[in-house]
Design a protein around this motif. Structure first.
Motif, short mmCIF file in Angstrom:
data_model
loop_
_atom_site.label_atom_id
_atom_site.label_comp_id
_atom_site.label_asym_id
_atom_site.label_seq_id
_atom_site.Cartn_x
_atom_site.Cartn_y
_atom_site.Cartn_z
N LEU A 125 0.82 -1.21 0.00
CA LEU A 125 0.00 0.00 0.00
C LEU A 125 0.86 1.27 0.00
CD1 LEU A 125 -2.45 -1.23 2.79
CD2 LEU A 125 -2.93 -1.20 0.33
N TYR A 128 -0.71 4.85 0.33
CA TYR A 128 -1.38 5.08 1.60
C TYR A 128 -0.37 5.24 2.73
CZ TYR A 128 -5.65 3.77 -0.82
OH TYR A 128 -6.71 3.74 -1.69
N VAL A 181 -2.88 -1.85 -3.32
CA VAL A 181 -3.49 -0.86 -4.18
C VAL A 181 -3.22 -1.27 -5.63
CG1 VAL A 181 -1.47 0.66 -4.22
CG2 VAL A 181 -3.75 1.64 -4.53
N SER A 182 -4.12 -0.95 -6.52
CA SER A 182 -4.09 -1.49 -7.88
C SER A 182 -2.79 -1.23 -8.63
CB SER A 182 -5.26 -0.92 -8.70
OG SER A 182 -6.49 -1.27 -8.11
N GLU A 203 -7.35 -6.56 -4.24
CA GLU A 203 -7.04 -5.18 -4.64
C GLU A 203 -8.03 -4.23 -3.97
OE1 GLU A 203 -9.08 -3.28 -6.68
OE2 GLU A 203 -10.45 -4.75 -7.53
N THR A 204 -7.50 -3.06 -3.61
CA THR A 204 -8.32 -2.06 -2.94
C THR A 204 -8.71 -0.92 -3.87
OG1 THR A 204 -6.43 -0.74 -2.19
CG2 THR A 204 -7.11 -2.58 -0.78
N GLY A 206 -7.87 1.98 -7.13
CA GLY A 206 -7.12 3.22 -7.14
C GLY A 206 -5.79 3.17 -7.85
N LYS A 208 -4.40 6.28 -8.34
CA LYS A 208 -3.81 7.45 -7.68
C LYS A 208 -2.92 8.28 -8.62
CE LYS A 208 -5.75 6.04 -3.93
NZ LYS A 208 -6.99 6.65 -3.50
#
Length: 328
Positions: A125, A128, A181-182, A203-204, A206, A208
């Motif tokens: 992540l 994040y 995250v993607s 996967e969460t 995003g 970004k």
């Protein structure tokens, strides 16, 4: 006015119990949350006129960017903040009681995946971890600690180290969850593809701004091919919520019993779509006891049989209806 017993939230077992608790929370939040009450009054709704769930007003999620959406004046134990550029305004979720968040994500994880102690949890992540106030990092960090597995941990940009760790746990036959995250999962897939037989990839969302946006099907196809897995799992959550939906594959999500998805008409935000029809996603998150449990998101989706739902994308700013309601 006292809040309801939080144990009622996490002991819900059927629709009738959900509606009973949800209406009790609406009354509490109408009286204790000044921002939400002003919004309800603007729509001509109050605790005297709301008798069923479809009557409850849903607060546009944008309010978390411009207002202090919280019940009472209790000092928050945490302030979760959404990601954003230096020019953009971020959402802030003031959380007076972190134990509610912990109960929510621990109960949901156990419901959908079993005891967290059964897993080695590897977290990828980077976007994040590079900022403060991420509710996702708080959740995953808690799960990593509770997994009590010596190999559990976070990875920032050290993909080679993560690849080695994945190889080790795979050789041991360790039950593993890789949550990422993607854009970071795509980086891993390109640089270190490998067959994973004992690992769940979650996967969460995003990119970004790091990569070109992909639709979920494209993303999952790339990841499935790189890692030799049948399905890619997904998590549906956001800064403004204290509960998550989970997908075991194909982008079909399920909610825990204390969270419900309704689909509003894209042209009329105060009416709802029937099952299978696309519209804006409204979320009832009863764990949001001390902020607002009734939120109109900017996501597009549809409900499916057996309480499942699908997320299809996001509204463009030009597509959002009813924004005049936000100028309070």
């Amino acid at each position: 006015m006292e809040p309801i017993d939080t144990q009622r939230i996490f002991s819900i077992r059927n629709t009738a119990q959900f509606e009973e608790v949800a209406l009790a929370i609406f009354k509490y939040q109408y009286h204790q949350n000044g921002v939400y009450r002003k919004f309800c009054d603007f729509l001509g709704k109050s605790d005297r006129t709301v008798a069923q769930l479809v009557d409850v007003p849903f607060l546009p999620i944008e309010f978390f960017k411009s207002h202090h959406v919280v019940c009472g004046s209790t000092k928050p134990q945490a302030i979760f903040e959404s990601s954003g550029t230096t020019q953009s305004q971020t959402s802030k979720h003031f959380v007076p009681d972190l134990s509610l968040y912990e109960q929510s994500f621990l109960n949901a994880f156990s419901l959908f995946y079993g005891p967290v102690e059964d897993y080695c949890i590897l977290a990828l992540l980077p976007s994040y971890l590079e900022r403060q106030g991420s509710s996702l990092v708080y959740m995953v960090n808690n799960l990593v600690k509770r997994s009590n597995h010596p190999d559990s941990g976070f990875y920032l940009h050290n993909l080679e180290e993560l690849h080695k760790k994945l190889s080790e746990v795979e050789q041991k036959g360790t039950k593993t969850l890789l949550i990422g995250v993607s854009f970071a999962l795509l980086d891993l897939a390109e640089q270190f593809p490998m067959p994973l037989k004992n690992t769940i990839i979650m996967e969460t969302g995003g990119m970004k701004g790091r990569r070109k946006e992909l639709i979920r099907e494209e993303l999952h196809l790339i990841l499935k091919k790189a890692f030799g897995v049948q399905t890619i799992h997904s998590e549906y959550g956001m800064t403004e919520l204290l509960s998550q939906g989970y997908s075991h594959g194909n982008g079909i999500f399920q909610s825990p019993p204390w969270m419900k998805i309704l689909i509003r008409d894209s042209e009329d935000p105060l009416s709802f779509q029937t099952e299978g029809k696309t519209g804006g996603i409204n979320v009832i998150d009863l764990a949001n006891l001390y902020s607002c449990s009734f939120i109109a998101t900017q996501d597009l989706g549809k409900t499916l049989p057996y309480g499942s739902f699908e997320v299809l994308g996001r509204f463009d700013n030009s597509d959002i209806r009813g924004c005049n309601l936000m100028v309070l």
